[in-house]
Structure formats: C-alpha cells, structure tokens
Design an enzyme around this catalytic site. Structure first.
Site, PDB file in Angstrom:
ATOM      1  N   ASP A 146       0.738  -1.225  -0.019  1.00 54.14           N
ATOM      2  CA  ASP A 146       0.174   0.008  -0.144  1.00 54.14           C
ATOM      3  C   ASP A 146       0.796   1.263   0.018  1.00 54.14           C
ATOM      4  O   ASP A 146       1.441   1.715   1.031  1.00 54.14           O
ATOM      5  CB  ASP A 146      -0.794  -0.207   1.130  1.00 54.14           C
ATOM      6  CG  ASP A 146      -1.891   1.295   1.188  1.00 54.14           C
ATOM      7  OD1 ASP A 146      -2.073   1.882   0.312  1.00 54.14           O
ATOM      8  OD2 ASP A 146      -2.356   1.687   2.264  1.00 54.14           O
ATOM      9  N   ASP A 342      -2.039   5.998  -6.238  1.00 57.58           N
ATOM     10  CA  ASP A 342      -2.427   5.225  -5.124  1.00 57.58           C
ATOM     11  C   ASP A 342      -2.375   3.937  -5.537  1.00 57.58           C
ATOM     12  O   ASP A 342      -3.032   3.544  -6.463  1.00 57.58           O
ATOM     13  CB  ASP A 342      -3.545   5.686  -4.192  1.00 57.58           C
ATOM     14  CG  ASP A 342      -3.833   4.948  -3.138  1.00 57.58           C
ATOM     15  OD1 ASP A 342      -2.868   4.760  -2.388  1.00 57.58           O
ATOM     16  OD2 ASP A 342      -4.833   4.371  -2.665  1.00 57.58           O
TER      17      ASP A 342
END
Length: 723
Positions: A146, A342
């Site tokens: 992440d 992201d």
C-alpha cells in the site's frame, strides 16, 4: 508403397480451403492511430487458472490479486464487485478525511489534536498482495502492499484478537534476529500514535472503516528474495487486530508511503530511494513490486509534489485528460485540489467537473453499444453480451511537463461480467477534494517512484501477460545492441498493425484462434549460427501475449513470409532472397531450416504467383492430382482460387470437388482395410492395428509447368499421437 505402421491411422487430405489459425496474415485487431482500442471482450475477464511468469528479478516480489486464482489465501467467502466498490469508497472517504483533518490541524498548529491515531486508509480495499519473509529462520507471509500507508505490520503471537489468515502467525520467540524497539528510540516517538509499556514501544493504527491493529513496534530481518535481506527492519508486530473481515485472509500490510517507517525509507541505504511496480491486466495474471533502481530507459517522468499537510502521499500534477486522442475541454485549475497516485484505491477519482466532461466524451464514442445498469459508484456501464469484440476510445491522463499516462485497454473498463462493463472512473463529492489515480488505470504500466529525484515515471508493457515459455523471456535491458524503432521511422509503418505510444512504435497481431501478441517494435542482433549474425534485425518484443496455451512452451515466432519485416526480406542483402527447409517424417526425428542459397542441383521448380490482396503468402499454381500414378479427372479450373504452400498448416486443404475425387480414388486402393471412425475433420480413416505392413497408393501434386510434389509415405496418413 509400404508402411510399417501397425496403428490406427487416418487419411490426411480433407475438404475446405482454410489457412492456419496462426498464419501471418491472421485477423488483426488494433488500430493504426492512438484513438481506439479494439478489444476481445474475453480478454477483459479473468481466467479460472493462474498464469504467472517463472522469472524472478533483482529485489522483485510477485504481485498477486487477492481475489483471483493466483491468490495464496483462497477462501470460499467470495467478495462481490459491489462489495469491492463499497470498500473502495470507504478508502477514498478515508483519504479525503485524513487530508482535510490534516489541513485543519496544520492551520491549528497541532496534527495530533485532530487525528487520534496514526492515519490509515481503509484496509479492506488492498486488493494486491506480495509475499515477504520475516525473521531468522525466514517465515513467509502474504501482505497487502500500500502506497497510502507507512507502517508495515503482520499478525503476531500471542494474539488477543486476530483475523483469520492462511499462514501461521509470526512467532517472535522463534526468530533469532527479533527485538523490540525501545520507548526511547526516536522512531518510537515519531510514530503518529505510540505509547510505552514495560519499556517496549507500542503502536496503534486505526482505519476509518473501523478496523485497527495494535501491538509491539519491533524490528527483524525482512527477506525480499532468496539473496536479498534487510536487517533490523522496523514493523508492527500486531497482537490485537480487530474489525477485519475473514475474507481478507492476509497476514498484514507493507507500507510504501514516504514516512521514515515505510519500507522504502528503511531500504534506501541498501537499495536507493526508488521502487516500482506493475499491476496485472486481470486477476488471473501476476505483476511485480521491485525495490531499488529501475533501469527503464523508455520511462517518461513527471515531478512529485510535496504537501506538508499529508507528506506521506505521492502527489503529482494532473493537468488534463484525453479521450480518443483528443484533449477534453477542462481548465487545468479544476485539478488544483491535488492528485494522489495510489496502489490501494481501485477506481480513479476525479473532480466532478472533470469527471462529467470525461464521461460525456467517452459516451460519445460508445453510442453503438447498449447501456447497462450502474454498478455502485460506476454510472456509465455497457452490455457487451452480444459483442465478442468491442471498440474503446483511448484514455490518457496528462501531467505537468507533458508526461502522459496512456491507460491500457484493461484499465478503461471495470468489467463485472460481459453484460455489465463500466467506465472505471468516478467523480469526487467536490472539486476541492484530492483526485486519486486508482490501480485500475495503472494496470500493465511500470510505475516508477523515484523518491531521490522527486519524480514518478511510467513505462509500458511491464507485466502484460505472457504464457510460460521454456526459456526465460528476453530482457532488452541486458542487450547492448537492442534499440526500439521510433515512431518517426518508416519502419514503423511496415507491420500491418502498428501505432505510436510515447514515441515508441508499437505492434499488435491478433490471430483467428483469439490468441494475440503485442509490444514494442524493436531491433537487435539475430544469431543464426555460431558464425552467422544479422545486425539490426527488426522484430516484435512481445510484452503482452494472450490466450497462447502454456502447452505451446515456445518463446515466439520467426516470420518467413514475403513482407519487408520477415526474416527472409531482412536477410536478403546478406544471404540472398532464398530459404529452404525439410520437415522430419515423424516427431522423433529432426529437420532443418536453411537461410540463403540452397545447392540442390536435382531440385525441380515451379513459379510463384503474386497476389496483391495477400502479398505475404507463397502462392503456386496447383493444376492436377495424381493417385497411384494416375491423373485424376479434375479440371484445372477447379484450382483457380489459388493454392498457398504453408509451413504451419497441418492438413492440406483442397477445393471440395478436387478433394472428393482424390478421396474416392484413394478409397478404391484401400478397400482391403477396415474403416475406422472419423477424426474431427478427417473423414477417411482406417484401422490398421492387425497389419504390420500396409500398401498405400502414391499421391502427387502437379503444378502449372509440370513440376510434381511426390508426397512421402509419411505424409499420406495422419496418425494420432494417442494411438
């Protein structure tokens, strides 16, 4: 003629006049410009079987979609697309909340007064995982990666509350290199939320989807590959982890944000301040995460933007959008709220003003397809159930400095099922909310985070699917003579289907069996023998090769057609415009392919025929057939459509009239043998299991100038392998 076979055998010549499904003139699908993708709808849907490349790179971890067939955490509790999209909205809400709270806290002078715990985006949307090793001896764990989080953590013993995972919990007592981080460490005090208990630093991360992890802040050896280890890696050893769904089945998380505790920050001294990843086009393929220097000479970069109120996010300046190669009429000020790239967000979020413009432009190109119901946040959906192939406009994101992210066709639509394929973009609540470039739009792109130089880059075809060849795939970066063909070169126009992307010439070939290959048109040295090399040989460097069976196990294809890009055309100046081959009588023998002059004085020749509508094929004038030494009663006009000689087609195809005459004559000679059932397209089969020796009539092809091709006995009968 006598044959020593005692097996069930089938007669080879069958009706029809089809070419090989892998012919060089097979059906092509892409366009010559940058306005469209033509896509097989099946290619947008995952297979039930995992297709993963065998190769491993330097500091490279395999990325797996956690809900696909490659997942190391299979579960019977399947997640729906609606659930994925709801979780995705939770993550976006989390990121928006964090940024807004951080701005307020910064204005007020204290971040801690507004954020009670270390920030965490919604954990549940982390749909890509990698496998890492922790401890000594190494124990493997599957963790979400992440870019929107900093602190890495895994579930540890003793655990007061852990969600289900496939791997055993990490046991710190079994690792000789494990240690707790002390409360006095600056790393402990710089955590956004930490506390001290019995001299040990405690961490806490609360996610806005109400899940959280708490435990001991520790350090141990992190293993990235069999030869690459990062000692004293600091991570959260989670002993209380609540609010996570049993569907997650992951062991924790690797944080790739910009904070000091992230993996990238801790690995900088060993590998440099850089990482890259490539996300697969569908969930049945795999990608990679690479830590350290990325040697991508063709990457284009845009500058990172630092935001003091949310320093861990990766901001870049999105300034424009393109649909169908045309700029959408949007003022660049619409994007002034900032844009984050992201890895964990699924669907790209745009300012609503920009999204509406993009959606409307997209719909103009898609008028020919019936609409389908909306899917959660996705409001522009289509029913492709009656369309095996669809035409999609290209979409590009344009950043400051003119850098483009050309979205792969697999990243334009979110395909729940063939009857519901939705534009994979959504609008934020307001133009002031940060935009987020989601992982769907990043598929197959090698995304490079060069933190040392404060820039983010994109290169293409990084992890498009390849079938499993016997040899490792060719790595252009390891060849000193490799070069890409530029778009401005006339050579770029030579392939039947080519187009330009980021200054690089791209090719695409779609075959009629629905397999395909596409990638970069390139040049390198081709070695034919120990002493024979062909410099600047032009070829396709295939980075996306779909629907080619793993049973093929070949590494590619050498084209011997008549087009200027074929091997023969490129080699003619050195070896002459000639080649020859000899195919073995059965698969346990070998033959040869010879490039250049063939010194066979006893060869007989027939003239080639040029066809302007299919100039790459080798046409010759077949005029008659001979069985058992006798010409068959067939008019030469029967063959007027033309005849191609082909190295890949297995079974010779004849005009129906000619085939029936040949078959009937052959059957007259074979009356003494028992018939066997048909074998697919082969309708004249015999059971020869009782015969150690058989007599088969000779067959010859007769061409326009009297030249004959006398078929070897091994080429008259087709013997199934299983017989």
């Amino acid at each position: 003629m006598a044959s020593n076979s005692s097996l069930l055998q089938c007669y080879v010549l069958v009706l029809a006049c089809l070419l090989s499904s892998r012919s060089s003139q097979a059906l092509m699908g892409n366009i010559r410009d940058e306005a469209w993708h033509i896509v097989e709808v099946k290619s947008l849907l995952p297979s039930s079987v995992c297709s993963s490349p065998k190769e491993k790179g330097f500091n490279r971890l395999t990325i797996i979609h956690r809900h696909g067939p490659c997942t190391p955490q299979p579960t019977n509790k399947k997640i729906t697309d609606a659930q994925i999209l709801r979780k995705d909205q939770d993550r976006v809400d989390s990121m928006h909340h964090y940024v807004k709270s951080a701005k307020k806290a910064t204005i007020g002078g204290s971040l801690s007064v507004s954020l009670p715990a270390q920030h965490g985006s919604s954990y549940g949307t982390g749909n890509y995982v990698v496998k890492i090793g922790m401890g000594t001896p190494r124990k493997d764990f599957s963790v979400v990666f992440d870019t929107g989080s900093d602190l890495s953590w895994i579930q540890c013993k003793p655990c007061k509350g852990c969600h289900n995972q496939r791997d055993p919990l990490f046991d710190p007592t079994l690792s000789s290199t494990y240690s707790n981080v002390s409360c006095s460490s600056t790393y402990c005090t710089q955590l956004e939320k930490s506390s001290c208990s019995n001299g040990q630093c405690q961490y806490e991360v609360k996610y806005l989807d109400k899940s959280q992890t708490d435990g001991v802040f520790a350090q141990d050896t992190l293993t990235l590959s069999p030869t690459d280890r990062l000692p004293n890696f600091m991570f959260g050893c989670g002993t209380s982890n609540s609010g996570f769904s049993d569907r997650d089945m992951t062991d924790g998380l690797i944080g790739l944000g910009r904070d000091r505790v992230s993996l990238i920050s801790q690995a900088t001294s060993n590998y440099g301040a850089m990482f890259s990843y490539c996300l697969p086009s569908i969930s049945s393929y795999t990608g990679y995460l690479s830590i350290g220097t990325n040697s991508e000479p063709q990457a284009s970069f845009t500058s990172m933007v630092q935001k003091t109120d949310s320093p861990s996010f990766y901001y870049i300046n999105l300034t424009a959008l393109k649909v169908g190669g045309m700029l959408v009429n949007i003022s660049s000020t619409v994007f002034s709220g900032g844009t984050v790239i992201d890895s964990g967000t699924v669907i790209t979020r745009l300012p609503p003003t920009a999204y509406v413009k993009l959606r409307d432009a997209f719909q103009q190109y898609m008028k020919m397809y019936p609409k389908a119901p909306s899917l959660e946040i996705l409001d522009t959906c289509y029913d492709f159930s009656q369309y095996p192939r669809v035409k999609l406009p290209t979409i590009s994101l344009v950043f400051s400095g003119g850098t483009n992210l050309d979205v792969d066709f697999s990243g334009i639509l979110y395909v729940s099922q063939q009857s519901q394929a939705c534009l994979a973009f959504a609008g934020n609540s307001g133009d002031s909310d940060i935009g987020i470039i989601g992982n769907t739009q990043q598929k197959t792109v090698n995304v490079i985070y060069d933190i040392a130089n404060q820039k983010i880059g994109f290169s293409y075809g990084g992890c498009k699917c390849c079938y499993n060849p016997t040899d490792p795939p060719f790595d252009p970066t390891l060849s000193s003579t490799y070069s890409n063909v530029s778009c401005s070169s006339t050579d770029c126009t030579l392939p039947e289907e080519s187009f330009c992307s980021n200054g690089q010439c791209q090719y695409e070939v779609r075959y009629k069996d629905e397999s395909q290959t596409d990638g970069l048109l390139a040049r390198d040295t081709l070695t034919l023998s120990l002493t024979d090399r062909l410099s600047n040989f032009m070829f396709g460097c295939g980075t996306s090769n779909h629907a080619i069976s793993d049973s093929d196990m070949t590494d590619g294809l050498i084209g011997l057609g008549r087009n200027r890009v074929s091997l023969i055309s490129q080699a003619s100046s050195k070896y002459g415009a000639m080649f020859s081959y000899c195919l073995p009588s059965n698969s346990s023998f070998i033959g040869y392919l010879s490039i250049g002059t063939n010194p066979v004085p006893e060869a007989s020749f027939t003239s080639m025929v040029q066809k302007t509508d299919s100039p790459s094929y080798y046409y010759i004038n077949l005029t008659a057939l001979n069985v058992g030494g006798e010409l068959l009663n067939i008019s030469s006009t029967v063959f007027s459509a033309g005849t191609v000689i082909d190295s890949v087609t297995v079974i010779t195809r004849l005009p129906r009239t000619a085939y029936v005459e040949l078959r009937d004559a052959f059957q007259q000679y074979m009356e003494m043998y028992h018939r066997a059932p048909n074998l697919d397209i082969l309708d004249t089969c015999y059971d020869l299991s009782k015969y150690p020796k058989v007599y088969v009539p000779a067959i010859s092809f007769v061409f326009s100038d009297g030249t004959t091709l006398d078929v070897d006995f091994s080429g008259i009968l087709y013997v199934p392998k299983e017989s």
